[in-house]
Scaffold this active site. Structure first.
Site, PDB file in Angstrom:
ATOM      1  N   HIS A  74     -23.384  11.966   1.168  1.00 18.46           N
ATOM      2  CA  HIS A  74     -22.336  12.967   0.644  1.00 18.46           C
ATOM      3  C   HIS A  74     -22.658  13.154  -0.863  1.00 18.46           C
ATOM      4  O   HIS A  74     -22.726  12.135  -1.465  1.00 18.46           O
ATOM      5  CB  HIS A  74     -20.869  12.225   0.969  1.00 18.46           C
ATOM      6  CG  HIS A  74     -20.513  12.301   2.194  1.00 18.46           C
ATOM      7  ND1 HIS A  74     -19.174  12.113   2.644  1.00 18.46           N
ATOM      8  CD2 HIS A  74     -20.987  12.415   3.441  1.00 18.46           C
ATOM      9  CE1 HIS A  74     -19.229  12.033   3.757  1.00 18.46           C
ATOM     10  NE2 HIS A  74     -20.171  12.383   4.529  1.00 18.46           N
ATOM     11  N   TYR A 203      -9.014  12.428  -0.243  1.00 20.40           N
ATOM     12  CA  TYR A 203      -8.034  11.291  -0.622  1.00 20.40           C
ATOM     13  C   TYR A 203      -6.714  12.290  -0.945  1.00 20.40           C
ATOM     14  O   TYR A 203      -6.542  13.105  -1.939  1.00 20.40           O
ATOM     15  CB  TYR A 203      -8.572  10.650  -2.009  1.00 20.40           C
ATOM     16  CG  TYR A 203      -9.608   9.660  -1.771  1.00 20.40           C
ATOM     17  CD1 TYR A 203     -11.001  10.167  -1.724  1.00 20.40           C
ATOM     18  CD2 TYR A 203      -9.474   8.324  -1.395  1.00 20.40           C
ATOM     19  CE1 TYR A 203     -11.813   9.329  -1.593  1.00 20.40           C
ATOM     20  CE2 TYR A 203     -10.408   7.467  -1.103  1.00 20.40           C
ATOM     21  CZ  TYR A 203     -11.793   7.995  -1.174  1.00 20.40           C
ATOM     22  OH  TYR A 203     -12.728   7.180  -1.231  1.00 20.40           O
ATOM     23  N   PRO A 295      -8.652  -0.852  -1.376  1.00 16.23           N
ATOM     24  CA  PRO A 295      -9.843  -0.152  -1.005  1.00 16.23           C
ATOM     25  C   PRO A 295      -9.953   1.357  -1.406  1.00 16.23           C
ATOM     26  O   PRO A 295     -11.007   1.847  -1.179  1.00 16.23           O
ATOM     27  CB  PRO A 295      -9.355   0.006   0.548  1.00 16.23           C
ATOM     28  CG  PRO A 295      -7.884  -0.407   0.719  1.00 16.23           C
ATOM     29  CD  PRO A 295      -7.382  -1.273  -0.488  1.00 16.23           C
ATOM     30  N   LYS A 299     -14.772  -0.038  -3.468  1.00 15.18           N
ATOM     31  CA  LYS A 299     -15.779  -0.773  -4.071  1.00 15.18           C
ATOM     32  C   LYS A 299     -15.793  -1.872  -3.638  1.00 15.18           C
ATOM     33  O   LYS A 299     -16.957  -2.697  -4.226  1.00 15.18           O
ATOM     34  CB  LYS A 299     -14.928  -0.758  -5.579  1.00 15.18           C
ATOM     35  CG  LYS A 299     -14.927   0.578  -6.496  1.00 15.18           C
ATOM     36  CD  LYS A 299     -16.323   1.081  -6.573  1.00 15.18           C
ATOM     37  CE  LYS A 299     -16.570   2.341  -7.185  1.00 15.18           C
ATOM     38  NZ  LYS A 299     -17.855   3.377  -6.666  1.00 15.18           N
ATOM     39  N   TYR A 387     -16.672   6.681  -9.127  1.00 14.36           N
ATOM     40  CA  TYR A 387     -16.918   6.770  -7.870  1.00 14.36           C
ATOM     41  C   TYR A 387     -18.405   6.362  -7.571  1.00 14.36           C
ATOM     42  O   TYR A 387     -18.750   5.717  -6.414  1.00 14.36           O
ATOM     43  CB  TYR A 387     -16.420   8.011  -7.292  1.00 14.36           C
ATOM     44  CG  TYR A 387     -16.093   8.261  -5.645  1.00 14.36           C
ATOM     45  CD1 TYR A 387     -14.939   7.925  -5.665  1.00 14.36           C
ATOM     46  CD2 TYR A 387     -17.024   8.490  -4.821  1.00 14.36           C
ATOM     47  CE1 TYR A 387     -14.505   7.686  -3.814  1.00 14.36           C
ATOM     48  CE2 TYR A 387     -17.000   8.516  -3.547  1.00 14.36           C
ATOM     49  CZ  TYR A 387     -15.697   8.120  -2.923  1.00 14.36           C
ATOM     50  OH  TYR A 387     -15.496   8.156  -1.659  1.00 14.36           O
TER      51      TYR A 387
END
Ligand code: APR
Ligand code: PHB
Length: 407
Positions: A74, A203, A295, A299, A387
């Site tokens: 991604h 998200y 979560p 990570k 991220y």
């Protein structure tokens, strides 16, 4: 019966299994002791986003063949505010770094497969595991297996037995410091054999609470919603959960969402936790045994992988006769990275979830931050580099010194 090995690894989660495989590749003998059965370990469902560094370690361990075939690379992900989405282009913002979507369940299965194929000592259903003499020169581990008492003498013990394991408590309380936040909500997750609603993750911060659209493959979707920890699974039949996801993810995602029966559904609590230091004598903690992250941002597995990458390198240096500097700095270096990931996971959780006690000011701060992220490339860069995963720090951060003795 007394046997000898160089390193005893307690726990066959991703941390223990990856460490064992890395040590094997470095020519170091180890035995893995796991409390649960193989079937139990292989059926646990956890997050599914791998940082580039985690993929590189799995390659080094010879465990990336299926990951490269089936993992989904991604380039970014989306954030949504009350149903309106905008994209974080991780690849463009980080100079080309990407992430790979591949379930932790698959990582675990691949690593177990490699152990079984080479006949490695991976012992499931090891009961009453206990650590001895970790501050001396000859530590050992005792356990019971198939009704027999066993003992393993070793040079080092790796505590990879997760948050509820026994290793952490082998560090006396007065030599340990624990830091914790428990969040006033949980995640209700659903796994379904339906195509994901988007080619990347979403998200979503919504007035009714957080939602996440994720996936395991082009045919298998994974979704979560924020719920209060008082809610019970029976209150969430599939249709109610799909309806709620459609509202929280917004109309565009809802239109592309394919509903289907849940093949797994569960509620998990959210916690931030760090125990310092990560070393005590000849005991080294790695993964969830030493730290937990909520979560949001996925990570957990990546931190566990970074820990064992560092530990494997330090042990290889030791056995090659190149000294113990790596072992001596393990705790401090691992913790420096752990704390950055703790900060990121805590921040990303606060950015995207509605807390029960939020007043008008707190809500406007959160919404302003989301809008700032939508508009500012600088803000997006901070999010994207965290991220994608931060590099391991050099030694010299000083984390994890034992607490000063009370005078
Ligand atoms: N003796 C032997 N094994 C034990 C004991 C014990 N007393 N206690 C726990 N274990 C085993 C557990 O059964 C589990 O298989 O240790 C393993 C720990 O695995 P994880 O909990 O998966 O932890 P870790 O390997 O550090 O992986 C971190 O997994 O938990 C997720 O979110 C977390 O993604 C992160 C990653
Ligand atoms: C998941 O797919 O399970 C997942 C993905 C991203 C997260 C957390 C969980 O941040």
């Amino acid at each position: 019966m007394l046997h000898r090995t160089q390193v005893v690894i307690i726990g066959a989660g991703p941390a223990g299994l990856l460490l064992s495989q890395l040590l094997h590749r470095a020519g170091i003998d180890c035995v893995v002791l796991e409390r649960r059965s193989r079937a139990y370990v292989e059926s646990r469902i956890r997050a599914g986003v791998l940082e580039h560094g985690t993929v590189a370690l799995l390659e080094q361990a010879g465990a990336a063949e299926r990951l490269h075939r089936e993992g989904l690379p991604h380039d970014g992900f989306s954030l949504a505010l009350d149903g309106e989405t905008f994209r974080i282009d991780v690849r463009a913002l980080t100079g080309g770094r990407t992430i790979t979507v591949y379930g932790q369940t698959e990582v675990t299965a691949d690593l177990i497969g490699l152990h079984v194929a080479r006949g490695a000592p991976l012992i499931f259903e090891a009961e009453d595991v206990a650590l001895h003499g970790v501050t001396g020169s000859q530590p050992s581990v005792t356990y019971r297996h198939q009704g027999q008492a066993r003992e393993l003498a070793c040079d080092f013990i790796a505590g990879c037995d997760g948050f509820l394991g026994v290793s952490r408590s082998a560090i006396p309380e007065e030599r340990r410091q624990e830091f914790q936040r428990v969040y006033p909500f949980g995640w209700l997750g659903i796994l379904a054999d339906t195509p994901p609603c988007d080619h990347e993750l979403i998200y979503s911060n919504h007035a009714r609470g957080f939602a996440l659209a994720s996936m395991r493959s082009p045919q298998r979707s994974r979704y979560y919603i924020q719920v209060s920890m008082q809610e019970r699974l029976e209150e969430w039949p599939d249709e109610r959960l799909w309806d709620e996801l459609a509202i929280r993810l917004g109309p565009a995602a809802a239109a592309r969402m394919t509903r289907g029966p849940a093949i797994e559904k569960s509620i998990a609590p959210l916690r931030s936790f760090v125990s310092e230091p990560m070393r005590h004598g000849r005991l080294f903690l790695a993964g969830d045994a030493a730290h937990i992250v909520p979560p949001t941002g996925a990570k957990g597995l990546n931190l566990a992988a970074a820990d064992v990458g560092l530990l494997a390198e330090a042990l290889a240096e030791h056995y090659a006769g190149h000294g113990d500097s790596g072992l001596d700095h393990y705790s401090e270096r691992a913790l420096a990275r752990v704390w950055k990931a703790e900060r990121f996971s805590w921040w990303f959780t606060h950015l995207t979830h509605r807390l029960p006690n939020m007043d008008g000011f707190a809500l406007r701060m959160q919404i302003s931050e989301m809008i700032y992220l939508r508009e500012s490339r600088a803000a997006q860069t901070v999010l994207a580099e965290n991220y994608a995963g931060l590099p391991m720090a050099a030694a010299g951060h000083g984390y994890g010194a034992p607490p000063a003795a009370a005078s």
